[in-house]
Design a protein around this motif. Structure first.
Motif, short mmCIF file in Angstrom:
data_model
loop_
_atom_site.label_atom_id
_atom_site.label_comp_id
_atom_site.label_asym_id
_atom_site.label_seq_id
_atom_site.Cartn_x
_atom_site.Cartn_y
_atom_site.Cartn_z
N GLY A 73 -5.84 4.55 9.46
CA GLY A 73 -5.93 4.23 8.10
C GLY A 73 -5.26 3.14 7.74
N VAL A 74 -4.25 2.63 8.78
CA VAL A 74 -3.38 1.33 8.01
C VAL A 74 -4.55 0.58 9.09
CG1 VAL A 74 -2.20 -0.57 9.17
CG2 VAL A 74 -1.47 2.23 8.52
N HIS A 75 -5.91 0.51 9.90
CA HIS A 75 -6.22 -0.48 10.71
C HIS A 75 -7.48 -0.95 9.66
CE1 HIS A 75 -5.13 -0.89 14.59
NE2 HIS A 75 -4.88 -0.34 14.41
N MET A 76 -8.11 0.53 8.78
CA MET A 76 -8.99 0.36 7.56
C MET A 76 -8.52 -0.53 6.52
SD MET A 76 -11.17 3.29 5.10
CE MET A 76 -9.96 3.91 4.54
N ALA A 77 -7.41 -0.09 6.26
CA ALA A 77 -6.75 -1.44 5.27
C ALA A 77 -6.21 -2.80 5.38
CB ALA A 77 -5.36 -0.30 4.92
N ILE A 106 -12.63 6.77 6.19
CA ILE A 106 -12.76 6.98 7.67
C ILE A 106 -12.07 7.96 7.85
CG2 ILE A 106 -11.01 5.08 7.76
CD1 ILE A 106 -12.33 4.13 10.52
N SER A 107 -12.21 8.59 8.72
CA SER A 107 -11.75 9.56 9.66
C SER A 107 -11.72 8.83 11.41
CB SER A 107 -12.50 11.27 9.76
OG SER A 107 -12.81 11.37 8.27
N GLY A 108 -10.07 9.55 11.55
CA GLY A 108 -10.37 9.39 13.33
C GLY A 108 -8.20 9.47 13.27
N GLY A 109 -7.24 8.63 13.98
CA GLY A 109 -6.27 8.54 14.02
C GLY A 109 -5.56 8.58 12.95
N THR A 159 0.57 -1.11 0.29
CA THR A 159 -0.13 -0.03 -0.15
C THR A 159 0.84 1.37 -0.09
OG1 THR A 159 -1.48 -0.81 1.54
CG2 THR A 159 -2.18 1.22 1.24
N LEU A 160 1.02 1.90 -0.71
CA LEU A 160 1.60 3.24 -1.09
C LEU A 160 1.12 4.80 0.05
CD1 LEU A 160 3.53 5.41 -2.86
CD2 LEU A 160 1.92 5.60 -4.07
N VAL A 161 1.52 4.88 1.24
CA VAL A 161 0.60 6.31 1.56
C VAL A 161 1.06 7.12 1.47
CG1 VAL A 161 0.94 6.80 3.92
CG2 VAL A 161 1.14 3.85 3.91
N LEU A 162 0.18 8.05 0.97
CA LEU A 162 -0.05 9.84 0.83
C LEU A 162 -0.55 10.33 1.78
CD1 LEU A 162 -1.30 8.91 -3.30
CD2 LEU A 162 1.20 9.00 -2.65
N LEU A 163 0.19 11.27 2.40
CA LEU A 163 -0.26 11.66 3.04
C LEU A 163 0.25 13.06 3.14
CD1 LEU A 163 -1.14 11.32 6.61
CD2 LEU A 163 0.80 10.86 7.64
N LEU A 185 -5.06 8.03 0.95
CA LEU A 185 -4.41 8.75 0.63
C LEU A 185 -5.00 9.18 2.23
CD1 LEU A 185 -5.56 7.90 -2.43
CD2 LEU A 185 -5.32 10.68 -2.20
N GLY A 186 -3.88 10.44 2.81
CA GLY A 186 -4.32 10.70 4.18
C GLY A 186 -3.88 12.36 4.50
N ARG A 187 -5.36 12.80 4.97
CA ARG A 187 -5.39 14.30 4.99
C ARG A 187 -5.06 14.68 6.83
NH1 ARG A 187 -6.54 18.74 1.82
NH2 ARG A 187 -7.00 21.06 2.83
N VAL A 188 -3.84 15.95 7.10
CA VAL A 188 -3.46 15.52 8.32
C VAL A 188 -4.49 17.03 8.57
CG1 VAL A 188 -1.99 15.76 10.40
CG2 VAL A 188 -1.71 13.76 9.31
N GLN A 189 -4.91 17.64 9.88
CA GLN A 189 -5.32 18.54 10.03
C GLN A 189 -6.38 18.82 11.32
OE1 GLN A 189 -7.70 21.34 7.14
NE2 GLN A 189 -7.25 22.79 7.93
N GLY A 190 -5.18 19.28 12.53
CA GLY A 190 -5.75 19.74 12.75
C GLY A 190 -6.16 18.10 14.18
N GLY A 191 -5.04 17.35 14.27
CA GLY A 191 -5.16 16.25 15.11
C GLY A 191 -6.32 15.88 14.76
N MET A 192 -6.78 15.18 13.16
CA MET A 192 -7.29 14.30 12.38
C MET A 192 -7.17 14.19 11.59
SD MET A 192 -9.75 13.49 14.76
CE MET A 192 -11.13 13.11 13.71
N VAL A 193 -7.12 12.99 10.54
CA VAL A 193 -6.57 13.10 9.46
C VAL A 193 -8.29 12.32 9.17
CG1 VAL A 193 -5.52 11.23 8.24
CG2 VAL A 193 -5.27 11.87 10.79
N ARG A 194 -8.27 12.37 7.63
CA ARG A 194 -9.44 12.27 6.94
C ARG A 194 -8.71 10.73 5.70
NH1 ARG A 194 -12.05 13.46 1.66
NH2 ARG A 194 -13.56 12.48 1.66
#
Length: 321
Positions: A217-221, A210-213, A121-125, A189-198
């Motif tokens: 994202g790893v758990h969802m995958a 999913i939105s969370g910590g 899995t390629l992580v694009l953070l 794909l992850g977008r980190v803002q204000g302590g949350m990740v989409r």
């Protein structure tokens, strides 16, 4: 005039960019350490450390986060599953469990087994700082967020890749294409803002969010892939696999070794040879659909079947050298 050091840095960046733009053959990652764990020993409670290490392994091997609860009392005597162990100078238990015994325990509890071949899995953070500055996390930089994701991925048995350079114009529509350039099977794909990740996971089957910590994202995958690739340890079936394009002994040996090495495959028998096409009979854990999805993770055998149709008892592929 450009100094020597600056010139070398520019050349290095150019080489990195060129390498990043060259497509890498897509292939599953075979994990050799699924049954191993490093567990800190807290308050010198070594027996508890063995239990926690075994919990990590059963989650990783089954792909099910609730595996410890479903196993219950079976985890109370973890040492009977131990193959080797030791303790580091800073009191970390390093233990390897016997794969056959662990698989049997999972099978008896009705839990599936997710094999060693796992999708990369390629992580694009993309991180947005409080001042609004946005930047990508790439593979060549140490980073605390990468460390968090790496620990979660190690616990779940999820191979991660990182981009060599900042992605340009990446979104859900072209993320999978970007992943394929790095030899990965999916994009996270992850977008980190204000302590949350989409988070958005993009695979050939579509996208999920999913939105969370950071570790969510790893758990969802991992949960998504386990539903697709994990198979019941108690269900064995026969699948015919025809492979064309086998023009010499090396191609035959490569195909046979690949099929025999798959975790899902229990045995392989050559049934028929017709020109450059060989038909193999495989005894597999799971069914033909699970086998087809597992083979699709690697680019050496290209499916000749209709991917939109349910997999039958015979699968056809073409060997790709």
């Amino acid at each position: 005039m450009i100094g020597t050091r600056a010139l070398l840095r520019r050349l290095s960046l150019c080489v990195t960019w060129i390498l990043a733009t060259i497509a890498t053959p897509v292939g599953a990652v075979t994990l050799s350490d699924l049954y191993e764990a490093d567990q800190p020993v807290l308050n010198n409670a070594r027996d508890a450390a063995f239990v926690e290490a075994l919990k990590t392994v059963v989650i990783r091997v089954s792909g099910q986060r609730d595996a410890p609860e479903r196993l219950g009392a079976a985890l109370n005597d973890p040492r009977k599953y131990v193959q080797r162990f030791g303790f580091t100078v800073d009191n970390v238990l390093q233990v390897g469990f016997d794969s056959v015994s662990v698989d049997r325990m999972l099978q008896e509890a009705g839990l599936p087994i997710w094999g060693r071949e796992r999708p990369a899995t390629l992580v694009l953070l993309n991180v947005i700082e409080p001042d609004g500055y946005a930047h990508w996390i790439t593979g060549d930089q140490p980073n605390a967020q990468k460390d968090v994701l790496g620990r979660a991925a190690r616990a779940r048995g999820l191979p991660l890749k990182w981009p060599a350079v900042d992605p340009q114009g990446i979104g859900e529509s072209n993320a999978l294409e970007e992943a394929e350039r790095y030899g990965a099977n999916a994009a996270l794909l992850g977008r980190v803002q204000g302590g949350m990740v989409r988070w958005t996971l993009v695979t050939v089957d579509g996208a999920s969010q999913i939105s969370g910590g950071l570790d969510d994202g790893v758990h969802m995958a991992a949960d998504t892939f386990a539903r697709v690739f994990a198979a019941s340890g108690s269900s064995l079936g026969n699948v015919l696999v025809e492979v064309s394009g086998i023009g010499d002994l090396d191609a035959y040996a490569s195909t046979l070794n690949y099929l025999e090495g798959m975790t899902l495959v229990r045995s392989v028998a050559l049934e028929q040879v017709s020109g450059d096409t060989m038909r193999f009979k495989l005894a597999v854990r799971g069914d033909a659909a699970t086998l087809r999805r597992a083979i699709a993770l690697d680019s050496r055998l290209v499916s000749q079947d209709d991917q939109t149709a349910p997999a039958g008892e015979r699968l056809t592929f073409r060997y790709r050298p």
